[in-house]
Design a protein around this motif. Structure first.
Motif, PDB file in Angstrom:
ATOM      1  N   ASP A   1      43.127  51.654  24.077  1.00 53.96           N
ATOM      2  CA  ASP A   1      44.248  52.462  24.562  1.00 53.96           C
ATOM      3  C   ASP A   1      45.502  51.636  24.796  1.00 53.96           C
ATOM      4  O   ASP A   1      46.615  52.105  24.593  1.00 53.96           O
ATOM      5  N   THR A   2      45.313  50.428  25.300  1.00 50.79           N
ATOM      6  CA  THR A   2      46.464  49.591  25.685  1.00 50.79           C
ATOM      7  C   THR A   2      46.750  48.526  24.625  1.00 50.79           C
ATOM      8  O   THR A   2      47.523  47.595  24.875  1.00 50.79           O
ATOM      9  N   LYS A   3      46.112  48.657  23.453  1.00 51.06           N
ATOM     10  CA  LYS A   3      46.263  47.672  22.376  1.00 51.06           C
ATOM     11  C   LYS A   3      46.047  46.250  22.895  1.00 51.06           C
ATOM     12  O   LYS A   3      46.802  45.331  22.572  1.00 51.06           O
ATOM     13  N   GLY A   4      45.037  46.095  23.747  1.00 60.35           N
ATOM     14  CA  GLY A   4      44.679  44.766  24.239  1.00 60.35           C
ATOM     15  C   GLY A   4      45.522  44.231  25.381  1.00 60.35           C
ATOM     16  O   GLY A   4      45.361  43.078  25.781  1.00 60.35           O
ATOM     17  N   THR A   5      46.437  45.059  25.922  1.00 61.83           N
ATOM     18  CA  THR A   5      47.311  44.550  26.994  1.00 61.83           C
ATOM     19  C   THR A   5      46.707  44.703  28.384  1.00 61.83           C
ATOM     20  O   THR A   5      47.248  44.171  29.354  1.00 61.83           O
ATOM     21  N   PHE A   6      45.590  45.427  28.512  1.00 59.12           N
ATOM     22  CA  PHE A   6      45.022  45.661  29.839  1.00 59.12           C
ATOM     23  C   PHE A   6      44.373  44.386  30.363  1.00 59.12           C
ATOM     24  O   PHE A   6      43.527  43.788  29.707  1.00 59.12           O
ATOM     25  N   VAL A   7      44.805  43.953  31.551  1.00 57.41           N
ATOM     26  CA  VAL A   7      44.294  42.719  32.153  1.00 57.41           C
ATOM     27  C   VAL A   7      43.957  42.971  33.624  1.00 57.41           C
ATOM     28  O   VAL A   7      44.755  43.560  34.350  1.00 57.41           O
ATOM     29  N   VAL A   8      42.783  42.531  34.041  1.00 56.96           N
ATOM     30  CA  VAL A   8      42.396  42.568  35.455  1.00 56.96           C
ATOM     31  C   VAL A   8      42.253  41.127  35.920  1.00 56.96           C
ATOM     32  O   VAL A   8      41.547  40.339  35.287  1.00 56.96           O
ATOM     33  N   LYS A   9      42.958  40.790  37.002  1.00 61.22           N
ATOM     34  CA  LYS A   9      42.881  39.427  37.535  1.00 61.22           C
ATOM     35  C   LYS A   9      42.504  39.468  38.995  1.00 61.22           C
ATOM     36  O   LYS A   9      43.001  40.306  39.748  1.00 61.22           O
ATOM     37  N   GLN A  10      41.653  38.544  39.412  1.00 58.67           N
ATOM     38  CA  GLN A  10      41.352  38.444  40.832  1.00 58.67           C
ATOM     39  C   GLN A  10      42.507  37.736  41.527  1.00 58.67           C
ATOM     40  O   GLN A  10      43.131  36.845  40.974  1.00 58.67           O
ATOM     41  N   THR A  11      42.838  38.191  42.725  1.00 56.59           N
ATOM     42  CA  THR A  11      43.868  37.533  43.518  1.00 56.59           C
ATOM     43  C   THR A  11      43.200  37.031  44.783  1.00 56.59           C
ATOM     44  O   THR A  11      42.697  37.824  45.572  1.00 56.59           O
ATOM     45  N   GLY A  12      43.125  35.731  44.932  1.00 53.78           N
ATOM     46  CA  GLY A  12      42.458  35.161  46.089  1.00 53.78           C
ATOM     47  C   GLY A  12      40.961  35.047  45.866  1.00 53.78           C
ATOM     48  O   GLY A  12      40.428  35.470  44.841  1.00 53.78           O
ATOM     49  N   GLN A  13      40.296  34.463  46.835  1.00 46.42           N
ATOM     50  CA  GLN A  13      38.860  34.196  46.731  1.00 46.42           C
ATOM     51  C   GLN A  13      38.036  35.445  47.035  1.00 46.42           C
ATOM     52  O   GLN A  13      38.403  36.220  47.909  1.00 46.42           O
ATOM     53  N   PRO A  14      36.917  35.601  46.334  1.00 50.25           N
ATOM     54  CA  PRO A  14      35.985  36.676  46.675  1.00 50.25           C
ATOM     55  C   PRO A  14      35.464  36.486  48.104  1.00 50.25           C
ATOM     56  O   PRO A  14      35.342  35.351  48.572  1.00 50.25           O
ATOM     57  N   MET A  15      35.170  37.588  48.759  1.00 49.51           N
ATOM     58  CA  MET A  15      34.647  37.573  50.123  1.00 49.51           C
ATOM     59  C   MET A  15      33.241  38.147  50.081  1.00 49.51           C
ATOM     60  O   MET A  15      33.029  39.226  49.536  1.00 49.51           O
ATOM     61  N   ALA A  16      32.284  37.400  50.647  1.00 49.94           N
ATOM     62  CA  ALA A  16      30.887  37.817  50.554  1.00 49.94           C
ATOM     63  C   ALA A  16      30.331  38.172  51.919  1.00 49.94           C
ATOM     64  O   ALA A  16      30.669  37.559  52.929  1.00 49.94           O
ATOM     65  N   ASN A  17      29.469  39.183  51.923  1.00 48.18           N
ATOM     66  CA  ASN A  17      28.728  39.569  53.112  1.00 48.18           C
ATOM     67  C   ASN A  17      27.358  40.030  52.620  1.00 48.18           C
ATOM     68  O   ASN A  17      27.209  41.158  52.162  1.00 48.18           O
ATOM     69  N   GLY A  18      26.396  39.125  52.655  1.00 48.58           N
ATOM     70  CA  GLY A  18      25.071  39.461  52.133  1.00 48.58           C
ATOM     71  C   GLY A  18      25.130  39.751  50.648  1.00 48.58           C
ATOM     72  O   GLY A  18      25.676  38.965  49.882  1.00 48.58           O
ATOM     73  N   ASP A  19      24.590  40.911  50.255  1.00 49.34           N
ATOM     74  CA  ASP A  19      24.543  41.295  48.837  1.00 49.34           C
ATOM     75  C   ASP A  19      25.892  41.763  48.307  1.00 49.34           C
ATOM     76  O   ASP A  19      26.020  42.010  47.107  1.00 49.34           O
ATOM     77  N   LEU A  20      26.877  41.957  49.191  1.00 46.17           N
ATOM     78  CA  LEU A  20      28.151  42.533  48.771  1.00 46.17           C
ATOM     79  C   LEU A  20      29.230  41.468  48.628  1.00 46.17           C
ATOM     80  O   LEU A  20      29.349  40.575  49.457  1.00 46.17           O
ATOM     81  N   VAL A  21      30.006  41.590  47.555  1.00 50.30           N
ATOM     82  CA  VAL A  21      31.162  40.711  47.348  1.00 50.30           C
ATOM     83  C   VAL A  21      32.365  41.600  47.058  1.00 50.30           C
ATOM     84  O   VAL A  21      32.320  42.478  46.203  1.00 50.30           O
ATOM     85  N   SER A  22      33.444  41.339  47.812  1.00 49.20           N
ATOM     86  CA  SER A  22      34.668  42.114  47.697  1.00 49.20           C
ATOM     87  C   SER A  22      35.771  41.214  47.136  1.00 49.20           C
ATOM     88  O   SER A  22      35.896  40.062  47.543  1.00 49.20           O
ATOM     89  N   VAL A  23      36.542  41.744  46.196  1.00 48.01           N
ATOM     90  CA  VAL A  23      37.599  40.959  45.556  1.00 48.01           C
ATOM     91  C   VAL A  23      38.875  41.797  45.452  1.00 48.01           C
ATOM     92  O   VAL A  23      38.836  42.934  44.977  1.00 48.01           O
ATOM     93  N   HIS A  24      39.996  41.208  45.880  1.00 44.55           N
ATOM     94  CA  HIS A  24      41.304  41.809  45.619  1.00 44.55           C
ATOM     95  C   HIS A  24      41.657  41.518  44.166  1.00 44.55           C
ATOM     96  O   HIS A  24      41.485  40.390  43.709  1.00 44.55           O
ATOM     97  N   VAL A  25      42.161  42.537  43.464  1.00 38.59           N
ATOM     98  CA  VAL A  25      42.547  42.350  42.064  1.00 38.59           C
ATOM     99  C   VAL A  25      43.936  42.936  41.824  1.00 38.59           C
ATOM    100  O   VAL A  25      44.434  43.744  42.614  1.00 38.59           O
TER     101      VAL A  25
END
Length: 136
Positions: free
Chosen positions: A66-90
């Motif tokens: 759809d985006t002809k390859g322009t779609f990009v997801v980047k993490q911003t900052g370090q992942p945050m973990a709590n047990g089995d769960l990891v949260s990431v700002h993107v």
């Protein structure tokens, strides 16, 4: 050096985003459990639960097409973990037919046995994201 479960999960998610950036779909698929469930938010053509990597890969491929390859997801900052769960700002950006998307979001991963078993995505402005993907 012995890594805690939290540290191991953070390393896994850092590797996940590095692989996503490199576009290596074969390696990308290796992060997911066979019965992974991915919750894609919103009310657009890509929304809804995806089960297994086949459906996730098809969705990511559709977004790239759809985006002809322009779609990009980047993490911003370090992942945050709590047990089995990891949260990431993107941040995610892309353009198609003269419209652009550029917003922040949040990815939440559930990890078991070093595999991603469930993913929830959250977007800063869901209605804007919906209209971007559904824009002809």
């Amino acid at each position: 050096m012995h890594h805690s479960a939290n540290e191991k999960n953070i390393i896994l998610i850092n590797d996940y985003f590095a692989t996503l950036a490199s576009g290596d779909m074969k390696k990308f698929s290796s992060f997911f459990a066979k019965d992974v469930v991915w919750h894609q938010p919103g009310k657009n053509k890509f929304s809804g639960p995806k089960q297994g990597f086949g459906e996730i890969g098809a969705m990511v491929g559709g977004m790239m097409q759809d985006t002809k390859g322009t779609f990009v997801v980047k993490q911003t900052g370090q992942p945050m973990a709590n047990g089995d769960l990891v949260s990431v700002h993107v941040t995610f950006t892309g353009s198609k037919s003269g419209t652009k998307v550029d917003m922040t979001g949040h990815d939440l991963f559930k990890i078991q046995n070093n595999k991603i078993v469930e993913v929830w995505l959250f977007s800063e402005d869901q209605s804007a994201e919906d209209s971007f993907w559904d824009h002809k």
